[in-house]
Design a protein around this motif. Structure first.
Motif, short mmCIF file in Angstrom:
data_model
loop_
_atom_site.label_atom_id
_atom_site.label_comp_id
_atom_site.label_asym_id
_atom_site.label_seq_id
_atom_site.Cartn_x
_atom_site.Cartn_y
_atom_site.Cartn_z
N LEU A 24 0.83 -1.20 0.00
CA LEU A 24 0.00 0.00 0.00
C LEU A 24 0.87 1.26 0.00
N LYS A 25 0.48 2.24 -0.82
CA LYS A 25 1.13 3.53 -0.77
C LYS A 25 0.72 4.27 0.49
N ALA A 26 1.43 5.34 0.80
CA ALA A 26 1.18 6.06 2.05
C ALA A 26 -0.28 6.50 2.16
N GLU A 27 -0.80 7.10 1.07
CA GLU A 27 -2.18 7.60 1.11
C GLU A 27 -3.20 6.48 1.13
N GLU A 59 6.85 3.56 2.43
CA GLU A 59 5.58 4.24 2.22
C GLU A 59 4.68 4.10 3.44
N ALA A 60 4.70 2.93 4.04
CA ALA A 60 3.90 2.70 5.25
C ALA A 60 4.39 3.58 6.39
N SER A 61 5.69 3.81 6.46
CA SER A 61 6.25 4.62 7.55
C SER A 61 5.67 6.02 7.54
N ILE A 96 -6.33 9.58 2.14
CA ILE A 96 -5.86 10.77 2.85
C ILE A 96 -4.33 10.81 2.79
N TYR A 97 -3.83 11.82 2.16
CA TYR A 97 -2.38 11.97 2.01
C TYR A 97 -1.77 12.46 3.33
#
Length: 470
Positions: A24-27, A59-61, A96-97
């Motif tokens: 998963l990307k951050a957003e 990205e998770a961080s 949500i970014y």
């Protein structure tokens, strides 16, 4: 919380159409965070427990760091988790970014010319309403000129700076059909605005926000206030021979009020300035009037009105009848362009409850009324058919009711249905809402597809272009 996390990530991947190995990307973590709360209490303690889960990749961080330290990010995660648990989703997932995005990135999602802000103060279910408006504008632009002209952005009032620019926004990536919420590195100018989901004090809030924004507005307060004033509206409708229930303004229980209640078998007491059915009470006697008045706050204007909502909704013979109100959305600027293009119906809990969600009612589509409307006579259910002639008359009545308000670009006209001496249904105008809600439930009156109104966007585009010429 950890035991739900793997399942939450899996559900997020499924929503995104991704495979089992997708990171998963951050957003995109906001979707998983939402699902992680589904079986837990929605509290800050639970959120902090979720934030302790070790991130598995860079990205998770970013997402977990925001979950630990970013107060706005935390509150929004809790809000979307609550909305997920408490209501039906009528919009795509919200991403949500955790970090702001640049203007360049913003324009890759929003290729249009004019930024239209949909402004709220209450975020609960706002995304559903916003997406309905954004999709309607995008569909109109695509079918009319083959490209996007409007960039709709959802704005909480606190996301607007002192110069009336957006510092954070919700938007739609129509290429991937995703909703995005993000802070903006550079504040974005707003070319036009409208106001929905303004909470309990929505009239005063509308006034404050309308005065604050110096841009084209759909229903600025200076032209919408008269629609909020029921007494003034009824006088205008009466002067134009538009049918309404018998109405009496009151500020005390005097003999005139008592005689009114005695004259009408059933009546309703409601505030002159209120929305969504707040403060409305059905009355069957002068005893009900006195009892209701004792609980009313002082310093408000009130209205007594005869009940003429004779036609009710009944799902089948095993269900009890329910009150019924039609909501017709009228858009346009002048009498020649005003048009009903979309509608829905509101039904109450039963025959003795106002047809509004505030009183526990619900919204249904216009086509769900077919075969389920009637009235009670001598304790018998008498079916009523709402045929094409009835609907043509209903649309005409709503358009006539909207004409009296100058420069309202979108009016939610509420109609109730009485029956005449031969049992044929006839509409009466109940109210006008200059900040109509329920737009996510509005369907086209012709083909029952999601719609609000082409005339709204056509008129708004012309208004923005005219302002820029000036």
């Amino acid at each position: 919380m950890k035991k739900y996390w793997e399942q939450a990530v899996k559900r997020a991947r499924d929503d995104l159409g991704a495979n089992a190995n997708y990171l998963l990307k951050a957003e995109e973590h906001s979707i998983a965070f939402k699902y992680a709360f589904s079986e837990e209490d929605l509290t800050m303690d639970s959120l902090f427990e979720l934030a302790k889960i070790p991130p598995t990749h860079p990205e998770a961080s970013k997402a977990f760091e925001a979950l630990k330290k970013n107060i706005r990010y935390q509150s929004r995660i809790l809000q979307i988790a609550h909305d997920h648990k408490s209501s039906e989703a009528l919009a795509p997932d919200l991403l949500i970014y955790p970090e702001p995005v640049s203007t360049e990135q913003l324009f890759t999602w929003m290729p249009g010319v004019f930024f239209h802000g949909v402004v709220c103060t209450d975020m609960h279910l706002f995304v559903n309403e916003f997406y309905a408006l954004a999709a309607d504008a995008f569909t109109f632009d695509s079918s009319t000129v083959g490209r996007a002209r409007f960039n709709l952005i959802g704005l909480k009032d606190s996301w607007i700076d002192n110069e009336g620019r957006a510092t954070r926004a919700i938007l739609v990536d129509f290429e991937k059909i995703r909703l995005i919420e993000t802070d903006l590195l550079q504040p974005q100018k707003i070319h036009s605005a409208q106001f929905i989901s303004l909470g309990r004090d929505e009239i005063d809030t509308h006034r404050i926000l309308s005065e604050r924004l110096n841009c084209v507005q759909i229903n600025p307060f200076r032209v919408s206030w008269i629609a909020d004033n029921k007494i003034a509206s009824y006088k205008l409708w009466e002067s134009h021979s538009i049918p309404t229930p018998d109405t009496l303004p009151i500020n005390s229980i005097n003999q005139t009020a008592i005689n009114f209640v005695k004259q009408h078998k059933e009546s309703i007491l409601k505030p002159n300035f209120s929305t969504g059915g707040r403060g409305a009470t059905f009355l069957n006697s002068t005893f009900d009037l006195h009892r209701s008045w004792d609980n009313k706050p002082e310093g408000f204007e009130w209205i007594l009105q005869s009940r003429k909502d004779t036609v009710l909704f009944r799902l089948n013979a095993n269900n009890r009848p329910q009150t019924l109100v039609l909501r017709l959305n009228v858009s346009g600027k002048n009498p020649s362009s005003l048009k009903v293009e979309s509608a829905y119906a509101q039904i109450g809990r039963d025959r003795n409850s106002p047809a509004s969600t505030f009183h526990g009612g619900k919204i249904i589509s216009k086509h769900e009324l077919e075969g389920n409307t009637g009235y009670i006579k001598a304790n018998r259910w008498c079916p009523v058919v709402l045929d094409e002639f009835f609907w043509s008359q209903a649309y005409a009545t709503a358009e006539q009711a909207a004409i009296i308000y100058q420069h309202l670009l979108l009016a939610g006209i509420d109609l109730i249905i009485n029956v005449n001496s031969v049992g044929y249904p006839e509409c009466l105008v109940l109210e006008c809402n200059p900040r109509p809600g329920g737009l996510c439930r509005s369907l086209c009156i012709i083909d029952n597809t999601p719609k609000i109104g082409n005339q709204l966007w056509r008129t708004l585009y012309d208004a923005i272009c005219n302002q820029q010429k000036d």
